[in-house]
Design an enzyme around this catalytic site. Sequence first.
Site, PDB file in Angstrom:
ATOM      1  N   PRO A  81       4.023   5.033   0.902  1.00 41.10           N
ATOM      2  CG  PRO A  81       4.487   2.947   0.010  1.00 41.10           C
ATOM      3  CD  PRO A  81       3.591   3.634   0.995  1.00 41.10           C
TER       4      PRO A  81
ATOM      5  CD  GLU B 283       1.910   3.245   9.641  1.00 40.10           C
ATOM      6  OE1 GLU B 283       2.179   2.443  10.567  1.00 40.10           O
ATOM      7  OE2 GLU B 283       0.805   3.295   9.071  1.00 40.10           O
TER       8      GLU B 283
ATOM      9  N   GLY C 253      -3.708  -7.412   5.317  1.00 37.18           N
ATOM     10  CA  GLY C 253      -3.835  -6.441   4.242  1.00 37.18           C
ATOM     11  C   GLY C 253      -5.277  -6.197   3.863  1.00 37.18           C
TER      12      GLY C 253
ATOM     13  CG  ASP D 112     -13.182  -7.136   7.567  1.00 33.78           C
ATOM     14  OD1 ASP D 112     -13.499  -5.999   7.174  1.00 33.78           O
ATOM     15  OD2 ASP D 112     -12.329  -7.849   6.997  1.00 33.78           O
TER      16      ASP D 112
ATOM     17  CE1 TYR E 245      -0.547   3.696  12.109  1.00 33.19           C
ATOM     18  CE2 TYR E 245      -2.213   4.475  13.653  1.00 33.19           C
ATOM     19  CZ  TYR E 245      -1.481   3.442  13.100  1.00 33.19           C
ATOM     20  OH  TYR E 245      -1.671   2.156  13.544  1.00 33.19           O
TER      21      TYR E 245
END
Length: 595
Positions: A24, A21, A112, A159, A285
């Site tokens: 940008p 992964e 997101g 969350d 990652y």
Amino acid sequence: MKIVDKIKEKMAKGEKFYSFEFFPPRTEEGVENLFEKLERMAAHAPVFCDITWGAGGSTADLTLDIAVKMQNLICVETMMHLTCTNMQVEKLESALKQVKAAGLQNILALRGDPPKGQEKFEAVEGGFSCALDLVRYIRKEFGDYFGICVAGYPEAHPDTIVDDPEQMEKNYWANIDYLKQKVEAGADIIITQLFYDVDIFLKFVDDCRKVGITVPILPGIMPIMTYGGFKRMIGFCKTKVPQDIADKVESLKDDEEGLKAYGMELGASMCKRILDAGIPGLHMYSLNLDRSTLGILEKLGVIDTKNVPRTLPWKLIPSGTARQVEGVRPVNWAKRPKSYITRTRHWATFPKSRWSEVAGQTFGPLSANPYMQHVSTHAKRKAHALSCWGEEVKSVEEVANVFAKYYKGEIDILPWAGVPATAGEMLLRDQLLALVDRGLLPLQARPALNALPSSDSQMGWGAPNGVVYQKGYVEFFASPEQYAKVLEVIKGSPNVSYLAATATGSVESTKPADGAVSWGVYPGKEVVQPLVVDPQAFAAWKEEAFELWSSNWAGLYEADSSSAAVLEGIKKSWYLVAVLDNDFINGNVFKALGL
């Protein structure tokens, strides 16, 4: 190709796999560096790579651009993240249509993170409030075209993580129920949030299976690279860290190299446990850095960074893209693969085993090729080019000296080559320098090979236990006087063929002038013939090669400068010549040139 189909193929063969992964970068220079790393990492054959959408949808346009180039230029199967943040349905539809038009088939659907400055996620008017809505929308509007991946949270979504154990247990299972809804709505892969407790991940997978989630679940592995980065991520994601790991990280917080080394050891240990538990693959990652990611895979024994596999003898090998059947390319673009891919991206078909399969296909125009001014229009690349080729060029002899420096290894680029001289050219260095001494300007060369093992670390390619062959080949610019001398010698060599042309002239050649340059023989396979010479391809290449004198070299200087005049003079009157010695057993292409 859908990633889930590639994963299923790997699983059916019992092969472990991995993916990378990226995110940008914020600057143009960062984007340049990202693509350099992408090329290096894609050479290790990940099953796919993915690119994030950016916090709050802040990099939407850049993500789209990078994803398209990953798929169609780097030629790696690409998955693009898509989030609901700051995205009305119209924007989502536009993004999906763009990636579909570019040949991408894989989306990671996410709610997101909140935009910068907001603590909680809030849906925009006309947008979606969760990833489930996005998955449903993609399936409703685009049917089965896209492969859809979703996020899984081994410790529950941040969350919903709370201190109360009883409530936390309820939240955990509610997260799994929601994940099942995303799968039932059309998701076919799950990639997890980072974790550092393998037991938590394995329990999560087991719990998912218990409720009927059967799609592949890939562990998200984030190597520990820096102390600050580690603390930020575990704080943001509310990640549990085993005490022994936390203690070790604290002890190394002022030792950057020591912490990186520990991160690789820990990552490899975690990944081994995960693979040994029957999980088929790993999602790394990378944080846009290759050292730790590749280091972990190397410690696992799944890659060898000193012996990068080459299934074909050219760069940017297609993997699951529209070009995945491609098995043949002209030798001329060997050092400019991105330009070749750009000029052929409009082709409806690509040659699988013989170049004749694409007879009549035209090459794209130079005006639409961003790699024609790749050096002269970029400040950093321009500065490097000037350091290599000179702040000024006073004569043809100074031009020849630039070529000599390239083959001596003193500089690493030419206007026709964005990479250093190859291993094969280093074997031919004395002969190439002798050509330069004669006033010829070589662009590339290949030594003759006769039944070289495909496993050879420098020149081998293809499947194990095979042998490769290659005809001696050299390509160069020659002044009209030198071309006449070369041609006289070539015509006295019956096994030698050539192609030649000036910038504005038609192609001159022996008859026939086409044929294989490299080929390989492997157990249980037909002969593989990946590099050829061809008059039609040479005509397109010579147009590009001559224009690079102007766009990539003379363009570094003022238009009315003496340097530009020297370079434009060569472009105007010299010949581009490609010579192939068809006797790969006893031949010597340089002897055929009079050396």
